[in-house]
Design an enzyme around this catalytic site. Structure first.
Site, PDB file in Angstrom:
ATOM      1  N   CYS A  76       0.707  -1.151  -0.151  1.00  0.00           N
ATOM      2  CA  CYS A  76       0.043   0.012   0.007  1.00  0.00           C
ATOM      3  C   CYS A  76       0.946   1.224   0.019  1.00  0.00           C
ATOM      4  O   CYS A  76       1.874   1.142   0.691  1.00  0.00           O
ATOM      5  CB  CYS A  76      -0.948   0.062   1.091  1.00  0.00           C
ATOM      6  SG  CYS A  76      -2.182   1.095   0.907  1.00  0.00           S
ATOM      7  N   ASN A 146      -9.119   3.948   4.383  1.00  0.00           N
ATOM      8  CA  ASN A 146      -8.575   5.129   4.201  1.00  0.00           C
ATOM      9  C   ASN A 146      -8.148   5.296   2.822  1.00  0.00           C
ATOM     10  O   ASN A 146      -7.203   6.412   2.736  1.00  0.00           O
ATOM     11  CB  ASN A 146      -7.507   5.298   5.390  1.00  0.00           C
ATOM     12  CG  ASN A 146      -6.359   4.241   5.136  1.00  0.00           C
ATOM     13  OD1 ASN A 146      -6.628   3.306   4.352  1.00  0.00           O
ATOM     14  ND2 ASN A 146      -5.450   4.565   6.048  1.00  0.00           N
ATOM     15  N   HIS A 147      -8.460   4.553   1.895  1.00  0.00           N
ATOM     16  CA  HIS A 147      -7.944   4.774   0.596  1.00  0.00           C
ATOM     17  C   HIS A 147      -8.687   5.984   0.072  1.00  0.00           C
ATOM     18  O   HIS A 147      -9.824   6.327   0.188  1.00  0.00           O
ATOM     19  CB  HIS A 147      -8.305   3.552  -0.212  1.00  0.00           C
ATOM     20  CG  HIS A 147      -7.263   2.380   0.082  1.00  0.00           C
ATOM     21  ND1 HIS A 147      -7.461   1.106  -0.415  1.00  0.00           N
ATOM     22  CD2 HIS A 147      -6.323   2.278   1.236  1.00  0.00           C
ATOM     23  CE1 HIS A 147      -6.476   0.381   0.020  1.00  0.00           C
ATOM     24  NE2 HIS A 147      -5.887   0.930   0.988  1.00  0.00           N
ATOM     25  N   ASN A 246       4.107  -0.441   3.307  1.00  0.00           N
ATOM     26  CA  ASN A 246       3.845  -1.753   3.801  1.00  0.00           C
ATOM     27  C   ASN A 246       4.692  -2.666   3.233  1.00  0.00           C
ATOM     28  O   ASN A 246       4.261  -3.388   2.522  1.00  0.00           O
ATOM     29  CB  ASN A 246       2.318  -2.296   4.005  1.00  0.00           C
ATOM     30  CG  ASN A 246       1.233  -1.456   4.825  1.00  0.00           C
ATOM     31  OD1 ASN A 246       1.845  -0.834   5.682  1.00  0.00           O
ATOM     32  ND2 ASN A 246       0.218  -1.594   4.684  1.00  0.00           N
ATOM     33  N   PRO A 273       0.549  12.268   3.522  1.00  0.00           N
ATOM     34  CA  PRO A 273      -0.877  12.894   3.512  1.00  0.00           C
ATOM     35  C   PRO A 273      -1.365  12.976   4.854  1.00  0.00           C
ATOM     36  O   PRO A 273      -1.176  12.315   5.812  1.00  0.00           O
ATOM     37  CB  PRO A 273      -1.852  11.725   2.754  1.00  0.00           C
ATOM     38  CG  PRO A 273      -0.784  10.396   3.321  1.00  0.00           C
ATOM     39  CD  PRO A 273       0.528  10.716   2.979  1.00  0.00           C
ATOM     40  N   SER A 280      -1.823  17.769   3.004  1.00  0.00           N
ATOM     41  CA  SER A 280      -0.784  16.882   2.785  1.00  0.00           C
ATOM     42  C   SER A 280       0.489  17.408   2.312  1.00  0.00           C
ATOM     43  O   SER A 280       0.374  18.898   1.811  1.00  0.00           O
ATOM     44  CB  SER A 280      -1.133  15.890   1.629  1.00  0.00           C
ATOM     45  OG  SER A 280      -2.353  15.168   2.096  1.00  0.00           O
ATOM     46  N   HIS A 297       3.859   7.530   7.429  1.00  0.00           N
ATOM     47  CA  HIS A 297       3.096   7.286   6.276  1.00  0.00           C
ATOM     48  C   HIS A 297       1.880   8.352   6.221  1.00  0.00           C
ATOM     49  O   HIS A 297       1.001   8.302   5.098  1.00  0.00           O
ATOM     50  CB  HIS A 297       2.883   5.850   5.798  1.00  0.00           C
ATOM     51  CG  HIS A 297       1.494   5.410   6.809  1.00  0.00           C
ATOM     52  ND1 HIS A 297       1.259   5.888   8.219  1.00  0.00           N
ATOM     53  CD2 HIS A 297       0.495   4.774   6.395  1.00  0.00           C
ATOM     54  CE1 HIS A 297       0.044   5.329   8.716  1.00  0.00           C
ATOM     55  NE2 HIS A 297      -0.273   4.771   7.390  1.00  0.00           N
ATOM     56  N   LYS A 368     -13.319   8.827  -1.763  1.00  0.00           N
ATOM     57  CA  LYS A 368     -13.103   7.977  -0.614  1.00  0.00           C
ATOM     58  C   LYS A 368     -13.599   6.362  -0.903  1.00  0.00           C
ATOM     59  O   LYS A 368     -14.488   6.517  -1.528  1.00  0.00           O
ATOM     60  CB  LYS A 368     -13.683   8.321   0.524  1.00  0.00           C
ATOM     61  CG  LYS A 368     -12.817   9.606   1.191  1.00  0.00           C
ATOM     62  CD  LYS A 368     -11.446   9.528   1.637  1.00  0.00           C
ATOM     63  CE  LYS A 368     -11.159   8.498   2.747  1.00  0.00           C
ATOM     64  NZ  LYS A 368      -9.843   8.347   3.392  1.00  0.00           N
TER      65      LYS A 368
END
Length: 369
Positions: A76, A146-147, A246, A273, A280, A297, A368
């Site tokens: 990710c 949270n993507h 990750n 971000p 961000s 991250h 989102k």
């Protein structure tokens, strides 16, 4: 700046955050007691509790790979591209509508999509079957949690597109398979697989495959989202940054595990971000050795998803998102409210010796999962 909070089994734990919850510290101490950890443990300022190993944990082994220390979404990360176009005059709601039409979110997938070819085989027939079934459907999909796909504006008014996603269902299947193998044949109470063993080599190869798929997924998402911007501005993206958080990598003769932490080598451009309603940053890595040349991250959660629903009134969430185009009908978005995350400025202050901010990016449109 870092402070040492504990020494377990002779392994110091260095933390960059100003506060650490008791639960997160307990996870760090358990990690430090594992027989394969060498040197020390670094904890990023966005540290928070997660399954197995806390998000924001970085550590080294000499010959072990630890599946549960790589996150549930292998590879990710966040990608960003720049457009030399001014945000003023852009129809932001049109951008959001086109993204919503083009990009599957949550559990939605593509139908009959082929995408990029990934020739390297996975380690078992079951995983190969998952690859054949899921890869065409999941490539170019956002997923949930949270993507995000986000359009931002920098201080000069120019546009930046940010995408946060990973390896989707395939990465989860790979991670779960090797976590189970580690439970059966691994070492330690957070099981690690010896890289001299067939199980360790299989885990390493499959994890590398997941990282490649995650990067390809972000490329597909960036391409799809960019079309809506190019259609209005007439300009293509002219710059790109991609950072994953990750993963495991061999660095300096050791295997560095990063769960919810990014590589931040000296001079490297990185992305940090905030939340969906806050800034961000594009930043420069400073290569701090004590952090294994790593950084946070993102902002990091301070509330669980359940707590966000319980503690953040709808009117407070609406107020925090009043300047950002988003799906106002989606009540579940309160889970990703700015109040559920740390303040990004505080995070950057805590890691001032890890990264140097270069550009502040303010959100304009957010899609989102």
């Amino acid at each position: 700046m870092a402070r040492m909070i504990e020494v377990a089994r002779g392994i110091p734990i260095w933390v960059w955050g100003r506060t650490v919850t008791a639960e997160a510290q307990a996870q760090l101490e358990k990690l430090a007691r594992q027989p394969y950890v060498v040197g020390h443990i670094a904890a990023m300022p966005d540290l928070h509790v997660a399954s197995g190993v806390a998000v924001g944990s970085v550590f080294a082994t000499e010959r072990f790979i630890v599946p549960s220390a790589l996150g549930g979404d292998l590879g990710c990360g966040v990608s960003a591209v720049h457009f030399a176009a001014q945000a003023s005059g852009l129809d932001l709601r049109r951008v959001f509508a086109e993204w919503s039409a083009r990009i599957p979110v949550g559990d939605a997938v593509h139908r009959g999509r082929q995408g990029e070819a990934f020739e390297a085989p996975l380690s078992t027939q079951a995983l190969e079957h998952q690859r054949e079934r899921l890869a065409p459907k999941h490539l170019g999909t956002l997923g949930g949690g949270n993507h995000f796909v986000e359009l931002d504006r920098d201080a000069s008014g120019e546009l930046w597109l940010l995408v946060h996603s990973g390896s989707r269902g395939l990465g989860a299947a790979i991670g779960a398979h090797h976590a189970k193998a580690a439970e059966a044949r691994g070492v330690g109470s957070i099981p690690g697989l010896d890289l001299a063993s067939p199980e360790g080599q299989a885990c390493l190869a499959d994890t590398a495959w997941a990282l490649a798929f995650a990067a390809a997924n972000r490329r597909a998402l960036v391409a799809a989202a960019s079309e809506a911007i190019t259609a209005q501005t007439g300009l293509a993206a002219d710059d790109a940054i991609d950072v994953h958080h990750n993963f495991v990598a061999q660095e300096g003769g050791r295997w560095i595990h990063r769960k919810g932490a990014i590589p931040a080598a000296a001079g490297a451009r990185v992305l940090i971000p905030g939340s969906m309603g806050t800034a961000s940053y594009v930043a420069e890595g400073l290569g701090e050795a004590l952090s294994f040349r790593s950084a946070s991250h993102g902002a990091g959660r301070v509330m669980t998803r359940k707590q966000a629903h319980e503690r953040i009134p709808p009117q407070r969430f609406r107020h925090s998102m009043r300047r950002v185009v988003h799906d106002e009908r989606k009540s579940s978005l309160v889970e990703e409210a700015p109040a559920a995350y740390r303040e990004i400025g505080e995070v950057l202050e805590d890691e001032a010796d890890l990264v140097r901010p270069q550009r502040r990016l303010e959100p304009l449109v957010v899609l989102k999962g």
